[in-house]
Design a protein around this motif. Structure first.
Motif, mmCIF file in Angstrom:
data_model
loop_
_atom_site.group_PDB
_atom_site.id
_atom_site.type_symbol
_atom_site.label_atom_id
_atom_site.label_comp_id
_atom_site.label_asym_id
_atom_site.label_seq_id
_atom_site.Cartn_x
_atom_site.Cartn_y
_atom_site.Cartn_z
ATOM 1 N N GLU A 1 1.742 -0.785 -6.216
ATOM 2 C CA GLU A 1 2.376 -0.859 -4.901
ATOM 3 C C GLU A 1 3.879 -0.682 -5.041
ATOM 4 O O GLU A 1 4.501 -1.144 -5.985
ATOM 5 C CB GLU A 1 2.054 -2.199 -4.241
ATOM 6 C CG GLU A 1 0.610 -2.389 -3.891
ATOM 7 C CD GLU A 1 0.318 -3.768 -3.340
ATOM 8 O OE1 GLU A 1 1.233 -4.600 -3.248
ATOM 9 O OE2 GLU A 1 -0.847 -4.000 -2.989
ATOM 10 N N GLU A 2 4.458 -0.023 -4.055
ATOM 11 C CA GLU A 2 5.902 0.124 -4.039
ATOM 12 C C GLU A 2 6.507 -1.113 -3.426
ATOM 13 O O GLU A 2 6.004 -1.654 -2.441
ATOM 14 C CB GLU A 2 6.287 1.355 -3.227
ATOM 15 C CG GLU A 2 5.903 2.653 -3.883
ATOM 16 C CD GLU A 2 6.406 3.854 -3.106
ATOM 17 O OE1 GLU A 2 7.405 3.723 -2.386
ATOM 18 O OE2 GLU A 2 5.792 4.914 -3.231
ATOM 19 N N ASP A 3 7.623 -1.533 -4.004
ATOM 20 C CA ASP A 3 8.302 -2.725 -3.492
ATOM 21 C C ASP A 3 9.332 -2.292 -2.451
ATOM 22 O O ASP A 3 10.283 -1.590 -2.750
ATOM 23 C CB ASP A 3 8.974 -3.472 -4.638
ATOM 24 C CG ASP A 3 9.494 -4.820 -4.206
ATOM 25 O OD1 ASP A 3 9.142 -5.281 -3.100
ATOM 26 O OD2 ASP A 3 10.254 -5.435 -4.980
ATOM 27 N N ASN A 4 9.127 -2.700 -1.214
ATOM 28 C CA ASN A 4 10.018 -2.324 -0.119
ATOM 29 C C ASN A 4 11.286 -3.165 -0.098
ATOM 30 O O ASN A 4 12.232 -2.862 0.621
ATOM 31 C CB ASN A 4 9.311 -2.430 1.224
ATOM 32 C CG ASN A 4 8.171 -1.438 1.342
ATOM 33 O OD1 ASN A 4 8.219 -0.386 0.735
ATOM 34 N ND2 ASN A 4 7.171 -1.795 2.107
#
Length: 61
Positions: A54-57
């Motif tokens: 997952e990309e960290d926003n």
């Protein structure tokens, strides 16, 4: 070297109990871990396995 360790351990009363206790702790831990893996929900396993992807926003650029 081993004869020094063996000689010291032979002089301790009840020293034979320690290997049995450590084996029991080891066995109980891995049986518990195996039981947890078998009973874990598939949704939780999928969610946790995707965490690294997952990309960290919230990243600061």
């Amino acid at each position: 070297m081993l004869k020094f360790i063996k000689g010291n351990l032979e002089s301790i009363d009840g020293v034979a109990v320690y290997p049995m206790v450590s084996l029991l702790i080891f066995f109980i831990f891995f049986v518990g871990l195996f039981a947890w893996v078998i009973t874990a929900k598939k949704e939780h396993i999928n969610q946790v396995s995707n965490i690294p992807l997952e990309e960290d926003n919230n990243e600061l650029s």
